[in-house]
Design a protein around this motif. Structure first.
Motif, PDB file in Angstrom:
ATOM      1  N   LEU A 128      47.850  15.757 -12.782  1.00  0.00           N
ATOM      2  CA  LEU A 128      48.638  14.429 -12.475  1.00  0.00           C
ATOM      3  C   LEU A 128      48.959  14.297 -11.113  1.00  0.00           C
ATOM      4  O   LEU A 128      49.144  13.166 -10.581  1.00  0.00           O
ATOM      5  N   TRP A 131      57.330   9.577 -17.160  1.00  0.00           N
ATOM      6  CA  TRP A 131      56.400   9.163 -16.229  1.00  0.00           C
ATOM      7  C   TRP A 131      55.544   7.959 -17.069  1.00  0.00           C
ATOM      8  O   TRP A 131      55.518   6.774 -16.890  1.00  0.00           O
ATOM      9  N   LYS A 134      57.184   7.032  -9.533  1.00  0.00           N
ATOM     10  CA  LYS A 134      56.222   7.949 -10.251  1.00  0.00           C
ATOM     11  C   LYS A 134      55.240   8.075  -8.915  1.00  0.00           C
ATOM     12  O   LYS A 134      54.050   7.513  -8.689  1.00  0.00           O
ATOM     13  N   VAL A 147      55.927  14.542  -9.121  1.00  0.00           N
ATOM     14  CA  VAL A 147      54.829  15.717  -9.669  1.00  0.00           C
ATOM     15  C   VAL A 147      55.020  17.140  -8.978  1.00  0.00           C
ATOM     16  O   VAL A 147      54.915  18.112  -9.650  1.00  0.00           O
ATOM     17  N   ALA A 190      57.140  14.314 -17.713  1.00  0.00           N
ATOM     18  CA  ALA A 190      55.694  13.642 -18.042  1.00  0.00           C
ATOM     19  C   ALA A 190      55.841  12.620 -18.939  1.00  0.00           C
ATOM     20  O   ALA A 190      55.285  11.509 -18.979  1.00  0.00           O
ATOM     21  N   THR A 231      47.058  10.791 -17.506  1.00  0.00           N
ATOM     22  CA  THR A 231      46.967  12.075 -17.216  1.00  0.00           C
ATOM     23  C   THR A 231      48.354  12.681 -17.406  1.00  0.00           C
ATOM     24  O   THR A 231      48.674  13.697 -17.980  1.00  0.00           O
ATOM     25  N   ALA A 232      49.491  11.756 -17.268  1.00  0.00           N
ATOM     26  CA  ALA A 232      50.710  12.325 -17.750  1.00  0.00           C
ATOM     27  C   ALA A 232      51.025  12.615 -19.290  1.00  0.00           C
ATOM     28  O   ALA A 232      51.609  13.450 -19.618  1.00  0.00           O
ATOM     29  N   LEU A 287      49.566  15.901 -19.778  1.00  0.00           N
ATOM     30  CA  LEU A 287      50.465  16.826 -19.447  1.00  0.00           C
ATOM     31  C   LEU A 287      51.474  16.962 -20.545  1.00  0.00           C
ATOM     32  O   LEU A 287      52.015  18.210 -20.982  1.00  0.00           O
ATOM     33  N   ARG A 313      48.028  10.714 -10.997  1.00  0.00           N
ATOM     34  CA  ARG A 313      49.095   9.836 -10.939  1.00  0.00           C
ATOM     35  C   ARG A 313      48.966   8.630 -11.879  1.00  0.00           C
ATOM     36  O   ARG A 313      49.395   7.518 -11.103  1.00  0.00           O
TER      37      ARG A 313
END
Length: 299
Positions: free
Chosen positions: A266, A193, A212, A217, A190, A274-275, A278, A270
Protein backbone atom coordinates in the motif's frame (compact mmCIF):
# COMPACT_ATOMS: atom_id res chain seq x y z
CA UNK A 1 -50.23 -24.70 -0.78
CA UNK A 2 -49.37 -21.53 1.14
CA UNK A 3 -52.05 -18.91 1.42
CA UNK A 4 -51.42 -15.30 0.43
CA UNK A 5 -51.52 -14.32 4.11
CA UNK A 6 -48.86 -16.90 5.00
CA UNK A 7 -46.65 -15.75 2.13
CA UNK A 8 -47.02 -12.09 3.09
CA UNK A 9 -46.29 -12.94 6.72
CA UNK A 10 -43.14 -14.80 5.75
CA UNK A 11 -41.93 -11.91 3.60
CA UNK A 12 -42.64 -9.41 6.39
CA UNK A 13 -40.65 -11.49 8.87
CA UNK A 14 -37.76 -11.76 6.41
CA UNK A 15 -37.68 -7.98 5.97
CA UNK A 16 -37.81 -7.37 9.73
CA UNK A 17 -35.04 -9.90 10.29
CA UNK A 18 -32.94 -8.30 7.54
CA UNK A 19 -33.31 -4.88 9.19
CA UNK A 20 -32.44 -6.41 12.58
CA UNK A 21 -29.24 -7.86 11.12
CA UNK A 22 -28.35 -4.51 9.59
CA UNK A 23 -29.09 -2.54 12.76
CA UNK A 24 -26.94 -4.87 14.83
CA UNK A 25 -24.34 -5.35 12.05
CA UNK A 26 -24.72 -9.11 12.32
CA UNK A 27 -21.54 -10.07 10.46
CA UNK A 28 -19.42 -7.80 12.64
CA UNK A 29 -21.20 -9.01 15.77
CA UNK A 30 -20.59 -12.66 14.89
CA UNK A 31 -16.88 -11.97 14.32
CA UNK A 32 -16.72 -10.29 17.74
CA UNK A 33 -18.43 -13.29 19.33
CA UNK A 34 -15.88 -15.53 17.60
CA UNK A 35 -13.06 -13.53 19.25
CA UNK A 36 -14.73 -13.85 22.64
CA UNK A 37 -15.18 -17.59 22.26
CA UNK A 38 -11.52 -17.93 21.26
CA UNK A 39 -10.51 -16.01 24.38
CA UNK A 40 -12.75 -18.24 26.51
CA UNK A 41 -11.20 -21.41 25.10
CA UNK A 42 -7.73 -20.05 25.85
CA UNK A 43 -8.62 -19.22 29.44
CA UNK A 44 -10.82 -22.15 30.38
CA UNK A 45 -9.38 -25.14 32.22
CA UNK A 46 -12.65 -26.94 31.59
CA UNK A 47 -15.08 -26.00 28.84
CA UNK A 48 -18.64 -25.36 29.99
CA UNK A 49 -21.20 -25.29 27.17
CA UNK A 50 -23.67 -23.14 29.11
CA UNK A 51 -20.98 -20.53 29.77
CA UNK A 52 -20.10 -20.48 26.06
CA UNK A 53 -23.76 -19.95 25.17
CA UNK A 54 -24.13 -17.14 27.71
CA UNK A 55 -20.95 -15.49 26.45
CA UNK A 56 -22.07 -15.76 22.83
CA UNK A 57 -25.57 -14.43 23.47
CA UNK A 58 -24.43 -11.68 25.83
CA UNK A 59 -21.60 -10.70 23.51
CA UNK A 60 -23.91 -10.45 20.51
CA UNK A 61 -26.35 -8.32 22.51
CA UNK A 62 -23.62 -5.91 23.58
CA UNK A 63 -22.17 -5.50 20.09
CA UNK A 64 -25.62 -5.29 18.53
CA UNK A 65 -26.69 -2.63 21.02
CA UNK A 66 -23.54 -0.58 20.36
CA UNK A 67 -24.16 -0.70 16.62
CA UNK A 68 -27.82 0.23 17.00
CA UNK A 69 -26.96 3.20 19.25
CA UNK A 70 -24.33 4.22 16.71
CA UNK A 71 -26.85 4.23 13.86
CA UNK A 72 -29.34 6.23 15.92
CA UNK A 73 -26.75 8.91 16.66
CA UNK A 74 -25.44 9.02 13.09
CA UNK A 75 -28.75 8.69 11.24
CA UNK A 76 -28.47 12.08 9.52
CA UNK A 77 -24.84 11.51 8.56
CA UNK A 78 -25.59 7.99 7.32
CA UNK A 79 -28.15 9.49 4.94
CA UNK A 80 -25.35 11.42 3.21
CA UNK A 81 -23.11 8.44 2.48
CA UNK A 82 -23.54 5.95 -0.32
CA UNK A 83 -22.74 2.86 1.73
CA UNK A 84 -25.04 3.75 4.64
CA UNK A 85 -27.96 5.71 3.20
CA UNK A 86 -30.04 2.53 2.80
CA UNK A 87 -29.64 1.51 6.43
CA UNK A 88 -32.96 0.92 8.23
CA UNK A 89 -33.14 4.29 10.03
CA UNK A 90 -32.09 6.76 7.29
CA UNK A 91 -34.13 4.76 4.76
CA UNK A 92 -37.21 5.11 6.98
CA UNK A 93 -37.84 1.39 7.48
CA UNK A 94 -37.19 1.57 11.24
CA UNK A 95 -38.07 4.51 13.46
CA UNK A 96 -35.61 6.00 15.94
CA UNK A 97 -37.91 5.01 18.82
CA UNK A 98 -38.01 1.39 17.67
CA UNK A 99 -34.24 1.28 17.23
CA UNK A 100 -33.75 2.86 20.66
CA UNK A 101 -36.06 0.31 22.28
CA UNK A 102 -34.10 -2.50 20.63
CA UNK A 103 -30.74 -1.02 21.67
CA UNK A 104 -31.78 -0.54 25.30
CA UNK A 105 -33.31 -4.02 25.49
CA UNK A 106 -30.17 -5.63 24.05
CA UNK A 107 -27.97 -3.65 26.44
CA UNK A 108 -29.93 -4.90 29.43
CA UNK A 109 -30.01 -8.48 28.17
CA UNK A 110 -26.31 -8.37 27.40
CA UNK A 111 -25.25 -6.98 30.78
CA UNK A 112 -27.48 -9.39 32.69
CA UNK A 113 -26.30 -12.38 30.67
CA UNK A 114 -22.63 -11.51 31.09
CA UNK A 115 -23.19 -10.80 34.81
CA UNK A 116 -24.45 -14.37 35.21
CA UNK A 117 -20.99 -15.46 34.02
CA UNK A 118 -19.24 -13.09 36.43
CA UNK A 119 -19.35 -9.38 37.34
CA UNK A 120 -16.01 -8.54 35.69
CA UNK A 121 -17.25 -9.76 32.32
CA UNK A 122 -20.40 -7.64 32.62
CA UNK A 123 -18.30 -4.61 33.65
CA UNK A 124 -16.01 -4.84 30.62
CA UNK A 125 -19.02 -5.36 28.36
CA UNK A 126 -20.67 -2.24 29.74
CA UNK A 127 -17.43 -0.24 29.37
CA UNK A 128 -17.22 -1.27 25.72
CA UNK A 129 -20.75 0.03 25.00
CA UNK A 130 -20.04 3.32 26.78
CA UNK A 131 -16.73 3.94 24.99
CA UNK A 132 -18.09 2.99 21.57
CA UNK A 133 -21.34 4.91 21.84
CA UNK A 134 -20.55 7.76 24.20
CA UNK A 135 -16.98 8.63 23.18
CA UNK A 136 -15.93 7.07 19.86
CA UNK A 137 -19.09 7.84 17.90
CA UNK A 138 -19.25 11.60 18.71
CA UNK A 139 -15.48 11.99 18.12
CA UNK A 140 -15.60 10.59 14.57
CA UNK A 141 -16.56 13.98 13.13
CA UNK A 142 -14.11 15.88 15.35
CA UNK A 143 -10.70 14.21 15.20
CA UNK A 144 -8.87 11.21 13.70
CA UNK A 145 -7.98 10.31 17.30
CA UNK A 146 -11.47 8.80 17.42
CA UNK A 147 -9.91 5.67 15.89
CA UNK A 148 -7.65 5.33 18.94
CA UNK A 149 -10.66 5.60 21.25
CA UNK A 150 -12.65 3.15 19.13
CA UNK A 151 -9.80 0.64 19.30
CA UNK A 152 -10.31 0.34 23.06
CA UNK A 153 -13.80 -1.22 22.99
CA UNK A 154 -12.83 -3.02 19.81
CA UNK A 155 -9.99 -4.78 21.65
CA UNK A 156 -12.15 -5.98 24.54
CA UNK A 157 -13.83 -9.10 22.98
CA UNK A 158 -10.72 -11.34 22.78
CA UNK A 159 -9.86 -10.38 26.36
CA UNK A 160 -13.50 -10.70 27.47
CA UNK A 161 -13.57 -14.42 26.73
CA UNK A 162 -10.62 -15.05 29.04
CA UNK A 163 -12.22 -13.00 31.81
CA UNK A 164 -15.50 -14.89 31.31
CA UNK A 165 -13.66 -18.20 31.75
CA UNK A 166 -11.49 -17.20 34.73
CA UNK A 167 -13.22 -14.25 36.46
CA UNK A 168 -9.77 -12.69 36.53
CA UNK A 169 -7.95 -9.88 34.75
CA UNK A 170 -4.18 -10.17 34.58
CA UNK A 171 -1.33 -10.32 32.11
CA UNK A 172 -3.01 -13.01 29.99
CA UNK A 173 -6.19 -11.12 29.03
CA UNK A 174 -4.10 -7.94 28.93
CA UNK A 175 -1.94 -9.52 26.22
CA UNK A 176 -5.01 -10.62 24.25
CA UNK A 177 -6.33 -7.06 24.54
CA UNK A 178 -3.09 -5.58 23.19
CA UNK A 179 -2.98 -7.94 20.21
CA UNK A 180 -6.45 -6.94 19.06
CA UNK A 181 -5.85 -3.28 19.99
CA UNK A 182 -2.84 -2.89 17.67
CA UNK A 183 -4.49 -5.01 14.95
CA UNK A 184 -7.38 -2.59 14.62
CA UNK A 185 -5.30 0.33 13.32
CA UNK A 186 -4.07 -1.26 10.07
CA UNK A 187 -7.46 -2.93 9.62
CA UNK A 188 -9.54 0.19 10.13
CA UNK A 189 -7.23 2.59 8.30
CA UNK A 190 -7.18 0.26 5.29
CA UNK A 191 -10.99 0.35 5.38
CA UNK A 192 -10.93 4.12 5.94
CA UNK A 193 -8.64 4.50 2.92
CA UNK A 194 -11.09 2.62 0.70
CA UNK A 195 -14.07 4.60 1.96
CA UNK A 196 -12.39 7.98 2.44
CA UNK A 197 -14.51 9.83 -0.13
CA UNK A 198 -17.72 8.46 1.34
CA UNK A 199 -16.61 9.21 4.90
CA UNK A 200 -15.93 12.79 3.89
CA UNK A 201 -19.53 13.16 2.71
CA UNK A 202 -20.61 12.30 6.24
CA UNK A 203 -18.02 14.60 7.81
CA UNK A 204 -16.01 11.77 9.37
CA UNK A 205 -12.29 12.17 10.06
CA UNK A 206 -10.89 8.64 9.89
CA UNK A 207 -7.35 8.66 8.46
CA UNK A 208 -4.58 9.65 10.90
CA UNK A 209 -3.07 12.37 8.69
CA UNK A 210 -6.42 13.31 7.19
CA UNK A 211 -5.26 12.17 3.75
CA UNK A 212 -4.51 9.08 1.69
CA UNK A 213 -0.79 9.67 1.84
CA UNK A 214 2.46 7.99 2.84
CA UNK A 215 2.15 9.37 6.37
CA UNK A 216 -1.01 7.35 6.88
CA UNK A 217 0.61 4.19 5.49
CA UNK A 218 3.70 4.65 7.67
CA UNK A 219 1.43 4.57 10.71
CA UNK A 220 -0.28 1.46 9.34
CA UNK A 221 3.13 -0.20 9.00
CA UNK A 222 4.18 0.85 12.51
CA UNK A 223 1.05 -0.54 14.17
CA UNK A 224 1.29 -3.75 12.13
CA UNK A 225 4.84 -4.29 13.41
CA UNK A 226 3.68 -3.77 17.00
CA UNK A 227 0.82 -6.22 16.39
CA UNK A 228 3.28 -8.88 15.22
CA UNK A 229 5.56 -8.34 18.22
CA UNK A 230 2.73 -8.60 20.76
CA UNK A 231 1.28 -11.65 18.97
CA UNK A 232 4.46 -13.72 19.44
CA UNK A 233 5.36 -12.58 22.99
CA UNK A 234 3.59 -15.64 24.56
CA UNK A 235 6.26 -17.83 22.94
CA UNK A 236 8.83 -16.47 25.41
CA UNK A 237 6.92 -17.39 28.57
CA UNK A 238 6.32 -13.86 29.85
CA UNK A 239 2.52 -14.01 29.80
CA UNK A 240 1.49 -16.36 32.59
CA UNK A 241 -0.85 -19.15 31.55
CA UNK A 242 -1.12 -17.71 28.05
CA UNK A 243 1.56 -19.58 26.13
CA UNK A 244 2.40 -20.37 22.54
CA UNK A 245 4.64 -23.11 21.17
CA UNK A 246 7.60 -22.22 18.98
CA UNK A 247 5.90 -23.84 15.98
CA UNK A 248 2.68 -21.86 16.52
CA UNK A 249 4.72 -18.71 17.09
CA UNK A 250 6.46 -19.17 13.75
CA UNK A 251 3.10 -19.63 12.02
CA UNK A 252 1.71 -16.47 13.64
CA UNK A 253 4.88 -14.55 12.74
CA UNK A 254 4.68 -15.62 9.09
CA UNK A 255 1.01 -14.60 8.89
CA UNK A 256 1.90 -11.24 10.40
CA UNK A 257 4.70 -10.74 7.88
CA UNK A 258 2.27 -11.47 5.05
CA UNK A 259 -0.01 -8.75 6.38
CA UNK A 260 2.99 -6.43 6.73
CA UNK A 261 3.89 -7.11 3.09
CA UNK A 262 0.43 -5.91 2.07
CA UNK A 263 1.00 -2.76 4.16
CA UNK A 264 4.29 -2.07 2.33
CA UNK A 265 2.48 -2.72 -0.93
CA UNK A 266 0.00 0.00 0.00
CA UNK A 267 2.92 2.35 0.72
CA UNK A 268 4.14 1.69 -2.82
CA UNK A 269 0.83 1.82 -4.70
CA UNK A 270 -1.41 3.99 -2.51
CA UNK A 271 -4.67 3.01 -4.22
CA UNK A 272 -8.01 1.59 -3.12
CA UNK A 273 -7.38 -1.82 -4.66
CA UNK A 274 -4.24 -2.33 -2.56
CA UNK A 275 -5.99 -0.98 0.55
CA UNK A 276 -8.73 -3.54 0.03
CA UNK A 277 -6.17 -6.33 -0.15
CA UNK A 278 -4.65 -5.15 3.13
CA UNK A 279 -8.07 -4.99 4.76
CA UNK A 280 -8.87 -8.56 3.67
CA UNK A 281 -5.42 -9.71 4.82
CA UNK A 282 -6.08 -8.17 8.24
CA UNK A 283 -9.40 -10.02 8.57
CA UNK A 284 -7.68 -13.28 7.64
CA UNK A 285 -4.88 -12.59 10.11
CA UNK A 286 -7.02 -11.97 13.19
CA UNK A 287 -9.20 -15.01 12.50
CA UNK A 288 -6.35 -17.41 11.71
CA UNK A 289 -4.20 -16.09 14.56
CA UNK A 290 -6.95 -16.80 17.07
CA UNK A 291 -7.46 -20.27 15.61
CA UNK A 292 -3.71 -20.98 15.86
CA UNK A 293 -3.70 -19.89 19.53
CA UNK A 294 -6.67 -22.12 20.35
CA UNK A 295 -5.45 -25.15 18.39
CA UNK A 296 -1.98 -24.80 19.91
CA UNK A 297 -3.49 -24.93 23.39
CA UNK A 298 -5.81 -27.85 22.68
CA UNK A 299 -3.21 -30.06 21.00
Amino acid sequence: MKTAVETAGGQTFSLIFADFKELTKARLAVSVVFSSVAGYLLGATQIDVLSLLLLSFGGYCMVGASNAFNQIIEKDLDAKMMRTRNRPIPAGRVSVNTAMLLAVAMTLMGVITLYILNPKTAMFGAISIFLYTGVYTPLKTVTPLAVFVGALPGAIPFMLGWVAATNDFGIEPGTLFMIQFFWQFPHFWALGWMLDEDYRRGGFKMLPTGAKDRGTVLQIIMYTIWMIIISIIPVFGFTGRLSLSITAGIVVFIMGMVMLAFAFRLYEKRNNKTARKLMLASVSYITLMQLVYVIDKLV
